[in-house]
Scaffold this motif. Structure first.
Motif, PDB file in Angstrom:
ATOM      1  N   ALA A  47       1.558  13.400   1.282  1.00 52.43           N
ATOM      2  CA  ALA A  47       1.535  12.170   0.955  1.00 52.43           C
ATOM      3  C   ALA A  47       2.664  11.304   1.963  1.00 52.43           C
ATOM      4  CB  ALA A  47       1.813  11.725  -0.346  1.00 52.43           C
ATOM      5  N   ARG A  53       1.869   9.119   5.201  1.00 46.95           N
ATOM      6  CA  ARG A  53       2.293   7.683   5.258  1.00 46.95           C
ATOM      7  C   ARG A  53       3.289   7.542   6.703  1.00 46.95           C
ATOM      8  NH1 ARG A  53       7.871   5.568   5.289  1.00 46.95           N
ATOM      9  NH2 ARG A  53       7.561   3.235   4.463  1.00 46.95           N
ATOM     10  N   HIS A  90      -3.360  -6.531   8.319  1.00 44.36           N
ATOM     11  CA  HIS A  90      -4.551  -6.401   7.168  1.00 44.36           C
ATOM     12  C   HIS A  90      -3.413  -5.456   5.996  1.00 44.36           C
ATOM     13  CE1 HIS A  90      -7.158  -7.258  10.608  1.00 44.36           C
ATOM     14  NE2 HIS A  90      -7.831  -7.619   9.640  1.00 44.36           N
ATOM     15  N   GLU A  91      -3.105  -6.544   4.747  1.00 50.60           N
ATOM     16  CA  GLU A  91      -2.178  -5.759   3.951  1.00 50.60           C
ATOM     17  C   GLU A  91      -3.054  -4.665   3.478  1.00 50.60           C
ATOM     18  OE1 GLU A  91       0.308  -7.770   0.411  1.00 50.60           O
ATOM     19  OE2 GLU A  91      -1.486  -8.896   1.134  1.00 50.60           O
ATOM     20  N   ILE A  92      -4.131  -4.604   3.203  1.00 49.70           N
ATOM     21  CA  ILE A  92      -4.984  -3.315   2.417  1.00 49.70           C
ATOM     22  C   ILE A  92      -4.664  -2.165   3.042  1.00 49.70           C
ATOM     23  CG2 ILE A  92      -6.940  -3.379   3.762  1.00 49.70           C
ATOM     24  CD1 ILE A  92      -6.642  -2.829  -0.125  1.00 49.70           C
ATOM     25  N   TYR A  93      -4.069  -2.277   4.136  1.00 50.79           N
ATOM     26  CA  TYR A  93      -3.702  -0.879   4.683  1.00 50.79           C
ATOM     27  C   TYR A  93      -2.241  -0.267   4.552  1.00 50.79           C
ATOM     28  CZ  TYR A  93      -8.028  -0.997   7.697  1.00 50.79           C
ATOM     29  OH  TYR A  93      -9.211  -1.252   7.846  1.00 50.79           O
ATOM     30  N   ILE A 134      -1.005  -1.306   1.696  1.00 54.94           N
ATOM     31  CA  ILE A 134      -0.865  -1.178   0.356  1.00 54.94           C
ATOM     32  C   ILE A 134      -1.455   0.309   0.053  1.00 54.94           C
ATOM     33  CG2 ILE A 134      -1.964  -1.533  -1.864  1.00 54.94           C
ATOM     34  CD1 ILE A 134      -2.128  -4.692  -1.101  1.00 54.94           C
ATOM     35  N   THR A 135      -2.528   0.767   0.575  1.00 54.06           N
ATOM     36  CA  THR A 135      -3.087   2.057   0.429  1.00 54.06           C
ATOM     37  C   THR A 135      -2.368   2.957   1.140  1.00 54.06           C
ATOM     38  OG1 THR A 135      -4.862   1.664   2.185  1.00 54.06           O
ATOM     39  CG2 THR A 135      -5.404   1.168  -0.086  1.00 54.06           C
ATOM     40  N   LEU A 136      -2.176   2.812   2.470  1.00 55.53           N
ATOM     41  CA  LEU A 136      -1.558   3.885   3.306  1.00 55.53           C
ATOM     42  C   LEU A 136       0.061   3.828   3.301  1.00 55.53           C
ATOM     43  CD1 LEU A 136      -3.987   3.619   6.515  1.00 55.53           C
ATOM     44  CD2 LEU A 136      -4.123   5.290   4.376  1.00 55.53           C
ATOM     45  N   ASP A 137       0.692   3.122   2.507  1.00 54.27           N
ATOM     46  CA  ASP A 137       1.983   2.877   2.626  1.00 54.27           C
ATOM     47  C   ASP A 137       2.528   2.959   0.995  1.00 54.27           C
ATOM     48  OD1 ASP A 137       4.738   2.285   2.346  1.00 54.27           O
ATOM     49  OD2 ASP A 137       4.749   1.832   4.480  1.00 54.27           O
ATOM     50  N   VAL A 166       0.459   3.123  -1.984  1.00 54.56           N
ATOM     51  CA  VAL A 166       0.075   4.196  -2.854  1.00 54.56           C
ATOM     52  C   VAL A 166       0.337   5.626  -2.432  1.00 54.56           C
ATOM     53  CG1 VAL A 166      -2.121   5.117  -3.344  1.00 54.56           C
ATOM     54  CG2 VAL A 166      -2.111   2.694  -3.225  1.00 54.56           C
ATOM     55  N   LEU A 167       0.533   5.988  -1.102  1.00 53.27           N
ATOM     56  CA  LEU A 167       1.029   7.357  -0.763  1.00 53.27           C
ATOM     57  C   LEU A 167       2.540   7.632  -1.282  1.00 53.27           C
ATOM     58  CD1 LEU A 167      -0.492   7.456   2.683  1.00 53.27           C
ATOM     59  CD2 LEU A 167      -1.342   9.060   0.573  1.00 53.27           C
TER      60      LEU A 167
END
Length: 151
Positions: free
Chosen positions: A79, A83, A102-105, A107-110, A112-113
């Motif tokens: 993980a 990241r 793009h905030e979704i990246y 949130i998910t790739l930073d 959440v990991l």
């Protein structure tokens, strides 16, 4: 890893204070990227050494409880590694790059990991999983009592 964090912090400080100077921002960003790349190199070396340790200790008949902790360790490592790759690409795109905007990246790739890297040790806490008779004790170092593990 402390070296990596210091280099990233210095680069971040340089990039943020040079907001009106594109060359200063680029230099700070490049320093941040070098810190992340150093972190990736150190983690790769750690993973290789850990795999070598596993290979060697498998011959000694490691207790089954260790497998759960080692799986958690490698999930956490993967993980953090993923990241770090995301952060490298994000920073190389620049402060106005696609990933940065793009905030979704993020949130998910930073986020959440990093949560996964920590939360994996809740159910697989080495202090609870590894039996007391397999833990290092002060006696091993010439002392007489076990280390306090908070358990």
């Amino acid at each position: 890893m402390a070296v990596s964090l210091v280099v990233q912090a210095v680069g971040g400080a340089m990039a943020s204070t040079a907001s009106n100077d594109p060359d200063g921002t680029k230099l700070g960003t490049n320093i941040m990227v070098s810190g992340v790349l150093f972190q990736l190199a150190a983690m790769t070396l750690f993973a290789l050494l850990a795999l070598d340790f596993l290979r060697r200790s498998a011959k000694l008949g490691m207790p089954r409880e260790y497998n759960k902790v080692l799986i958690a360790l490698f999930v956490s490592l993967a993980a953090i590694f993923a990241r770090s790759i995301f952060r490298t690409v994000e920073l190389l795109e620049g402060w106005n790059g696609y990933l940065m905007m793009h905030e979704i990246y993020f949130i998910t790739l930073d986020g959440v990991l990093m949560v996964l890297a920590v939360v994996i040790f809740f159910p697989f806490d080495p202090a609870w999983i590894i039996p007391k008779n397999h833990r290092a004790t002060e006696k091993d170092n010439g002392e007489s009592s076990e280390f306090s593990t908070g358990v």
